[in-house]
Structures are given as C-alpha cells and as structure tokens.
Design a protein around this motif. Sequence first.
Motif, PDB file in Angstrom:
ATOM      1  N   ASP A  90       0.860  -1.171   0.000  1.00 49.09           N
ATOM      2  CA  ASP A  90       0.000   0.000   0.000  1.00 49.09           C
ATOM      3  C   ASP A  90       0.897   1.221   0.000  1.00 49.09           C
ATOM      4  O   ASP A  90       1.880   1.265   0.722  1.00 49.09           O
ATOM      5  CB  ASP A  90      -0.883  -0.017   1.255  1.00 49.09           C
ATOM      6  N   PHE A  91       0.573   2.176  -0.834  1.00 45.48           N
ATOM      7  CA  PHE A  91       1.346   3.418  -0.830  1.00 45.48           C
ATOM      8  C   PHE A  91       0.436   4.548  -1.274  1.00 45.48           C
ATOM      9  O   PHE A  91      -0.643   4.304  -1.817  1.00 45.48           O
ATOM     10  CB  PHE A  91       2.592   3.303  -1.717  1.00 45.48           C
ATOM     11  N   PRO A  92       0.845   5.789  -1.004  1.00 39.95           N
ATOM     12  CA  PRO A  92      -0.043   6.906  -1.325  1.00 39.95           C
ATOM     13  C   PRO A  92      -0.427   6.883  -2.810  1.00 39.95           C
ATOM     14  O   PRO A  92       0.403   6.589  -3.658  1.00 39.95           O
ATOM     15  CB  PRO A  92       0.798   8.146  -1.006  1.00 39.95           C
ATOM     16  N   MET A  93      -1.656   7.176  -3.088  1.00 35.90           N
ATOM     17  CA  MET A  93      -2.171   7.283  -4.450  1.00 35.90           C
ATOM     18  C   MET A  93      -2.090   5.966  -5.222  1.00 35.90           C
ATOM     19  O   MET A  93      -1.988   5.956  -6.434  1.00 35.90           O
ATOM     20  CB  MET A  93      -1.430   8.378  -5.222  1.00 35.90           C
ATOM     21  N   ARG A  95      -4.390   3.817  -5.799  1.00 35.90           N
ATOM     22  CA  ARG A  95      -5.539   3.684  -6.701  1.00 35.90           C
ATOM     23  C   ARG A  95      -5.326   4.431  -8.005  1.00 35.90           C
ATOM     24  O   ARG A  95      -5.641   3.946  -9.076  1.00 35.90           O
ATOM     25  CB  ARG A  95      -6.779   4.272  -6.014  1.00 35.90           C
ATOM     26  N   VAL A  97      -2.457   5.366  -9.315  1.00 38.84           N
ATOM     27  CA  VAL A  97      -1.397   4.708 -10.081  1.00 38.84           C
ATOM     28  C   VAL A  97      -1.964   3.491 -10.803  1.00 38.84           C
ATOM     29  O   VAL A  97      -1.682   3.249 -11.978  1.00 38.84           O
ATOM     30  CB  VAL A  97      -0.238   4.295  -9.144  1.00 38.84           C
ATOM     31  N   ALA A  99      -4.997   3.064 -11.816  1.00 39.75           N
ATOM     32  CA  ALA A  99      -5.836   3.471 -12.951  1.00 39.75           C
ATOM     33  C   ALA A  99      -4.985   3.927 -14.133  1.00 39.75           C
ATOM     34  O   ALA A  99      -5.317   3.686 -15.292  1.00 39.75           O
ATOM     35  CB  ALA A  99      -6.798   4.575 -12.529  1.00 39.75           C
TER      36      ALA A  99
ATOM     37  N   ALA B   4       4.221   8.157   4.349  1.00 39.40           N
ATOM     38  CA  ALA B   4       4.202   7.087   3.368  1.00 39.40           C
ATOM     39  C   ALA B   4       4.580   5.765   4.010  1.00 39.40           C
ATOM     40  O   ALA B   4       3.960   4.734   3.758  1.00 39.40           O
ATOM     41  CB  ALA B   4       5.169   7.406   2.232  1.00 39.40           C
ATOM     42  N   ARG B   7       1.844   4.328   6.251  1.00 38.17           N
ATOM     43  CA  ARG B   7       0.745   3.745   5.481  1.00 38.17           C
ATOM     44  C   ARG B   7       1.172   2.420   4.872  1.00 38.17           C
ATOM     45  O   ARG B   7       0.379   1.511   4.702  1.00 38.17           O
ATOM     46  CB  ARG B   7       0.294   4.699   4.384  1.00 38.17           C
ATOM     47  N   LEU B   8       2.452   2.372   4.541  1.00 40.95           N
ATOM     48  CA  LEU B   8       3.007   1.155   3.973  1.00 40.95           C
ATOM     49  C   LEU B   8       2.857  -0.003   4.970  1.00 40.95           C
ATOM     50  O   LEU B   8       2.463  -1.101   4.597  1.00 40.95           O
ATOM     51  CB  LEU B   8       4.479   1.415   3.726  1.00 40.95           C
ATOM     52  N   GLY B  11      -0.627  -1.235   5.186  1.00 42.92           N
ATOM     53  CA  GLY B  11      -1.052  -2.048   4.056  1.00 42.92           C
ATOM     54  C   GLY B  11      -0.601  -3.480   4.174  1.00 42.92           C
ATOM     55  O   GLY B  11      -1.320  -4.398   3.803  1.00 42.92           O
ATOM     56  N   ILE B  30       8.600  -0.062  -4.927  1.00 43.85           N
ATOM     57  CA  ILE B  30       7.589   0.978  -5.166  1.00 43.85           C
ATOM     58  C   ILE B  30       8.206   2.123  -5.949  1.00 43.85           C
ATOM     59  O   ILE B  30       7.623   2.628  -6.914  1.00 43.85           O
ATOM     60  CB  ILE B  30       6.994   1.480  -3.826  1.00 43.85           C
ATOM     61  N   LEU B  37       6.517   4.127 -14.346  1.00 45.01           N
ATOM     62  CA  LEU B  37       5.236   4.674 -14.824  1.00 45.01           C
ATOM     63  C   LEU B  37       5.336   6.181 -15.035  1.00 45.01           C
ATOM     64  O   LEU B  37       4.736   6.729 -15.958  1.00 45.01           O
ATOM     65  CB  LEU B  37       4.116   4.353 -13.828  1.00 45.01           C
ATOM     66  N   LEU B 273     -10.323   6.636 -18.593  1.00 43.87           N
ATOM     67  CA  LEU B 273      -9.708   5.959 -17.438  1.00 43.87           C
ATOM     68  C   LEU B 273     -10.537   6.181 -16.176  1.00 43.87           C
ATOM     69  O   LEU B 273     -10.749   5.251 -15.389  1.00 43.87           O
ATOM     70  CB  LEU B 273      -8.282   6.475 -17.222  1.00 43.87           C
ATOM     71  N   ALA B 277     -12.431   3.257 -14.069  1.00 43.63           N
ATOM     72  CA  ALA B 277     -12.186   3.009 -12.645  1.00 43.63           C
ATOM     73  C   ALA B 277     -13.493   3.063 -11.864  1.00 43.63           C
ATOM     74  O   ALA B 277     -13.738   2.255 -10.968  1.00 43.63           O
ATOM     75  CB  ALA B 277     -11.189   4.028 -12.101  1.00 43.63           C
TER      76      ALA B 277
END
Lengths: 276, 287
Positions: A90-93, A95, A97, A99, B4, B7-8, B11, B30, B37, B273, B277
Amino acid sequence: MNMELNRRHVLPGFGLSLGFTVFYLSVVVLIPLSTLFFKSAGLGWRDFWSEAASPRVVASYRLTFGASFLGALINGVFGLIVAWALARYDFPMRRLVDAIVDLPFALPTAVAGIALTAMYAPNGWIGRYLAPHGIRIAFAPAGILVALTFIGLPFVVRTLQPVIAEMDPDVEEAAASLGATRWETFWRVILPQLWPAWLTGFALAFARALGEYGSVVFISGNMPMKTEITPLLIITKLEQYDYAGATAIATVMLASSFMILWLINTAQSRSEKGRR
Amino acid sequence: MAGAISRLNAGTGGRPRSLTEPRAVQLVLIAASLGYLGIFLLLPLASVFAEALAKGFRVYWASITEPEALSAIRLTLVTAGISVPCNVVFGIAAAWAVTKFQFRGKDILITLIDLPFAVSPVIAGLIFVLLFGAHGWFGPWLQAHDIKLIFAVPGIVLATVFVTFPFVARELIPVMQSTGADQEEAALTLGAGGWSTFWRVTLPSVKWGLLYGVILCNARAMGEFGAVSVVSGHIRGLTNTIPLQVEILYNEYNFTAAFAVASLLTFLALITLAAKAWVERKYSHAP
C-alpha cells in the motif's frame, strides 16, 4: 436427452441472436480478412516470395520483431515489479497509479507518438540530456523501442496483478516455516506460479507491438533499411499502388500474430489442465 | 515520507514479516514502479499539455476551434456514433447466443470474435482497400454505380467497426455467463415475453459490464489511427478524423496546433480511465 433439448431452448431468441452474430461476424471480419489470403494466394509462390522476402522488407521484419521482443521484455521485467507493488503494497495514491497503468489502452496511438517524439527529440524534455552524450532516441531504432514499450506496458501488469492478488499464502507460509529465505521463496515458490501469466502478458505485448503503427511512425524517422517498421512498409506499398507487395507483407505479419496468439491459447489451456 | 512509510505498514500489516519483503526492498520496488510509470506514462501526458499551451491559451483555443479541427471533431463523433451502437447490438446478440444456449462450435465462435485484436490496424485498413478500393474486388462495380467507400466516410466507419469489433462482446460474455439463465427462465415461466424478459431481467443485471465495454469501444473508435489512416485518403475538412488531423498538423511542423488537437484526445483518454475506474468499483460492489 429429450429433457436436455427442451431445457436448451426454454429461452427465446436462439436463432435470431446466433444468426445475427454469425452474419455480422462474417460481413465485418471474416469476409474482409479472407480477401487478404485469396489475394496473396493469387500471387503465386514466386511472386509472393520475391515481395515478402526482398532485402528492404526483411530489414523491416528484423527491426519490428527485434524491437517488439525487446519492448515486451522490458515490460516483462518492470511489469512484474509494478504488478507486485500494486497487488501487495500500500502506498499513497495507489488507486490513481493503478488506474493510470491502462493509459496506453486509452490514449490514441497518434497522440502517444507525437508526445514521445517531443520528449525524446534532441531539444525535448529527456532528449536534451541525452543529446550531449551522443545518445539519439527519436529518429533512431531506440525511439521505436520506446514507443513499443509504451503501448505494451499494461499487458504484463494486468495479466500478473490478479494472479499475485489471489495467490494462496499457505504455500509461502510453508516455505518460510521450512526455513526458506524470502528470496528463495520468491525464486522457487512464487515465480513458478507466476510464470504462465507472465508468459501470456509478454506474448500479448509482443503481438500488439508487431502490428503497431501510430505511435511508431512519428518517432522512428522512417528511413528504409534502418528505421522502417513493417506496418509502415505496408502503407508505403499501398500508397505506390503496389497491392501485391502490401498483400504479401501483410499476410506474413498476420500469420505471425495468429501463430503467437495460438501459442498463448495452447499454453493457457495446458496450464489450466495442469492445475486441475 | 514518514507518512508514506506508516501507510506502507498499514497495508502489509495483515502479512507476517516472514511473508513479505523487508521494508527497504518494498520501498525500492515501489520507487521503481513509480519511476517507470512516471517516465513512460506521466511525462508524455504532461508533455501533450505543455506543448499545446506553449504559445498561450489564445493560440490553443484558436487551434481547436478552427474549421478543419471542428470538422475533424464532427467526423470523429459521427464515426463513433455509428460504430459503437453497431458493436453494442452485435455484442449483446453474441453474448446472448453464447451464454444462454449450448451449440456446436461455440469455442470457435468465441475465438473468431476476438480475431480483430490480433490484426494490425494497418492490415485492418488494407483489407477494406482490397475489397472496395478502385482496384479491389468490388471496386469496378462500386465505380459503375458511383458509390465511394474508400477515401470517404463509409470506409472510415467500416474500418473503425472492424477494429472495435470485439470490445462489447468480450466484456459481456463473462458477465452473462456468471449470471446464468435461471432468472430469465423464471421470468418466462411467470408469463413474461421474450423481449420484456431481456429488457427487464437481463439488461439490468449486465448493465455495468455493458457500460464497461461501451467505454472501451468508444475510446478506441475515437482514437483509431492506423486503420483509418489507410482508408481515409486524408482529404482535409472531409475525411480527417481527430487523430488524422493531429498527424497532418504535426507533419506540417505546426506543433502547437497538433498538440492542441491532440489534447482533446488526451482528455478523452483521461475521462475513459476515470469512467473505467468508476465502473470497476461499482461493479465490484454490485450484488
């Protein structure tokens, strides 16, 4: 048997829906596609060969297949990493990313083509840092690789992601409790499970890249023997009213992409049987 | 950064330490994903808008409202407006036949429906030139009757229908498969007619799958370049879709205008997109 037959036709519309499906499929897809094979069969073996295997055409095959393979390979490596990160961490944003991965499916290829060209041209955002070192990407084979990597990006991610998400944790647990390090578990337990999906994604990206035209023509520079991809050559022949040449080359390309997809299908059904 | 990392942990909190990678490895993976990307997807996206607005908003607006651009927009809307409904009707018929009945050759039919995905867009255009072009099979007949398909709008629509052919059917078939035929059979035994069963029972239960297919089909129909480029003949103001207009402007070194028109298609991609979603989320929450 009688019972089954009755049950089969409880719902109405079988004749109508199947009839329309077969009719529309024939008119839009099958009949038009078959003209290609009739036309190239009409060429005769010798003409076909001299058109489909002339040096300029062979150079374009080498470039198209080579760049498509390399692009699919790059996507194979990074696609695995992206799919893993999206499915497991899990990391920020995340979702957002997730999409954006589908962008190459949604962005028209011509737009991708001019955007990549602008970036990698010698005065572009990335090109300007490479040009002083003598690295050329736009208007060189490397540019073709960049474009084909772009359009194939979602395939490996999207085939791997659900497989990683649904993988049974028990197996990893067992490996860990038997004393395997995380790396050993990944290499010996996880990777073999991912292999069929990875291969499918790779082959889909490869097949897509073989036929790609829009994103490549802008960045490639289109020099015969050097940066001319096969789909462009088909268009060039067509513009010169060389229908025989265009048909022969198109038949070779179509046969190769059918073969790749057939290989994917057999590999998939085999791995499904293995799982059962 | 600290946020970050916390939150990691949240998860991967569900996984014991032995079943996940060390935090440093996670961060590296990550970062590699985001970097990849970012360079391959976000930068090109940003560069479209940067180039389009390079000479200011006025020039941008003038580029997308000049007559040729407007006629390209119109033609793109017409093309999508014809080809998407055609493929929706086909998709529904195909999914109905394939999922509600048993018959011989079903697997072959499903494979054939996917066929256009395996065909290069350039070849998709070529086959219609071979059929309907001046030197094609039906060429002399069409000329004798003064019908123009190639280098005209009908050819563009045909090529677009071909390349977007599988989208709706391919999304609908698995959805209809999973809903089965029990509900429809119940409706029929209760006395509902065939069409009303379809409208009131089948369609509502597959609407998200259908919408998903329509979104993808439309994006491809509006953005198709290779196939359309072969059959269009590039007649300015007449047979240019938005992607072809982008190409013409670009090849005339009119970069700002090319990117301005391209930005319209980029908006379309972003909307696609987002809609995709949204439907995915709706669909996963649907009963």
